[in-house]
Design a protein around this motif. Sequence first.
Motif, short mmCIF file in Angstrom:
data_model
loop_
_atom_site.label_atom_id
_atom_site.label_comp_id
_atom_site.label_asym_id
_atom_site.label_seq_id
_atom_site.Cartn_x
_atom_site.Cartn_y
_atom_site.Cartn_z
N GLY A 349 0.98 -1.20 0.12
CA GLY A 349 -0.06 0.06 0.00
C GLY A 349 1.02 1.44 0.01
N ILE A 350 1.88 1.23 0.82
CA ILE A 350 2.80 2.58 0.73
C ILE A 350 3.43 2.57 -0.47
CG2 ILE A 350 4.88 3.22 1.75
CD1 ILE A 350 4.26 1.95 4.57
N TYR A 351 3.99 1.48 -0.98
CA TYR A 351 4.39 1.50 -2.61
C TYR A 351 3.58 2.30 -3.43
CZ TYR A 351 5.84 -0.24 -7.17
OH TYR A 351 6.02 -0.20 -8.30
N LYS A 355 3.37 6.05 -5.47
CA LYS A 355 3.42 5.95 -6.88
C LYS A 355 2.06 6.79 -7.16
CE LYS A 355 4.64 2.77 -9.70
NZ LYS A 355 6.04 3.13 -10.22
N ASN A 356 1.38 7.52 -6.10
CA ASN A 356 0.13 8.26 -6.60
C ASN A 356 -0.98 7.35 -6.94
OD1 ASN A 356 1.24 10.50 -5.70
ND2 ASN A 356 1.97 11.07 -7.65
N ALA A 357 -0.97 6.01 -6.72
CA ALA A 357 -2.00 5.04 -7.26
C ALA A 357 -2.87 5.11 -5.62
CB ALA A 357 -1.79 3.93 -7.70
N TYR A 358 -3.43 6.03 -5.45
CA TYR A 358 -4.34 5.93 -4.14
C TYR A 358 -5.21 4.98 -3.93
CZ TYR A 358 -1.70 10.34 -3.79
OH TYR A 358 -0.89 11.32 -4.03
N TYR A 381 -2.49 5.28 8.31
CA TYR A 381 -2.17 5.15 6.89
C TYR A 381 -3.54 5.16 6.09
CZ TYR A 381 2.86 5.24 7.03
OH TYR A 381 4.23 5.51 7.52
N MET A 382 -4.62 4.30 6.53
CA MET A 382 -5.77 4.41 5.81
C MET A 382 -6.43 5.67 5.73
SD MET A 382 -7.14 0.59 7.19
CE MET A 382 -8.88 0.59 6.26
N ASP A 383 -6.49 6.42 6.82
CA ASP A 383 -6.87 7.83 7.05
C ASP A 383 -6.36 8.67 5.98
OD1 ASP A 383 -8.57 6.92 8.99
OD2 ASP A 383 -7.29 7.43 10.85
N GLU A 384 -5.02 8.47 5.90
CA GLU A 384 -4.23 9.46 5.06
C GLU A 384 -4.56 9.21 3.50
OE1 GLU A 384 0.38 10.63 4.24
OE2 GLU A 384 -0.13 8.44 4.67
N VAL A 385 -4.66 7.95 3.11
CA VAL A 385 -5.15 7.59 1.78
C VAL A 385 -6.51 8.18 1.27
CG1 VAL A 385 -5.64 5.17 1.78
CG2 VAL A 385 -4.55 6.25 -0.21
N LEU A 386 -7.44 8.07 2.44
CA LEU A 386 -8.75 8.20 2.22
C LEU A 386 -8.87 9.75 2.13
CD1 LEU A 386 -10.44 5.82 4.95
CD2 LEU A 386 -10.84 5.96 2.28
N GLU A 387 -8.10 10.55 2.72
CA GLU A 387 -8.08 12.04 2.75
C GLU A 387 -7.61 12.36 1.21
OE1 GLU A 387 -6.06 15.80 4.74
OE2 GLU A 387 -5.99 14.01 5.69
#
Length: 391
Positions: A349-351, A355-358, A381-387
């Motif tokens: 997920g971090i990878y 690569k901006n593939a949220y 990290y889930m909160d960050e990508v959801l944002e």
Amino acid sequence: MPREYIYTLLFALLAFRMLVIVFHELGHAVASLFHSDGKVSVYIGSYGNPKKSFQFQIKRLEFFVKYNLFAWKGGLCIPHGKKVTWKDRMYISLFGPLTTLTIGIISGILLFVVEKFSLPSILLFALAFSCILDFLFNIIPRRTQIKLHDGTFANNDGKQLVHLWNIRKVYETYNKASNHYVAKEYIKAAELFEKCIDDVSENKEIYRFIISAYIQAKNYQKASVFQEKYTENYDMYFNEHDFVAVGIIEIYKRNYAKALEAFEEVNDLLPNNYLILNNLGYILGLLKRYDEAIDYLDESVLLDESFSYAIDNRGYCKIMLGKLEEGYADLQTALELDDQNSYVYFYLGIYYFKKNAYQKALEYYQKAFELDPETHRIQEYMDEVLEKLQH
């Protein structure tokens, strides 16, 4: 003394050292037959390893004798009976060293009967010396534990006898707690162990069980409470297991510097251990000291190429250093080794986040969360990508 007698003495000491292991375990086995109601497994030459052993059974006695005599490390006797009382356990633990002591005393007495510096006297001396040495080695309580074949640890007979004496008032409760622990029912085990604390004068082992049980149950808050009490009373008795417990608790309290100190202590006590090296690399990664982390993780992988956690932690560190494809390659290797490792999906997920593939990143985070909701930092990290996806 003629040279051939010296050679005979050396050979006899070697041979009797192995024979004494047999005597010792037979002492435990005979006591187990009288003081337990089930099968009794006796391992000669190993601490519970049935492989590469000659196996045979005499009624309730089951024997595993290691073929390679020169690889003998000791022995183990396991009574499988369910109705084993506190007194039964005391007898079973005591009879091993008592057997070798008895044989040693008889051999010593016979030394006064035979001719001095004769072959019989040399053999009797070697037997007496080996038996008395075995008795002392096993009856004197030792802090260092014995690692069994299944990865668990056991105390020597003397330490076990002291332990049994200490828990005599709570033996039944302690036994139930131990059974829950073995069955991986960690919360039940911890709660029963807690009931034992006040009635046991020397309760270091009980604290260790409680802390371990709560860590296994991933209740780090409760583990931390008991770890603080244990440290306050017994920090001078810390061994490698205690430092590991401290390290794990401090990670989940996000005191990474303290966690690093704890695992560095373990590394001094257990050098070249792939698990400890992996933990050091993991913590250094949390501290953003990625190059240092990779050095430890490389060592861990060299020691065990099939250990997926070291490989995925290394992949994470490479990703954080900007080496995305190298890190991705490590994660794919780790995934092939263990597709139930939540951290592989977390790092994938971090990878993809890098690569901006949220959306892809979120899918991997969710997979990690499904496998283990306690995966460290997964929620943030889930909160960050959801944002990111909401903008």
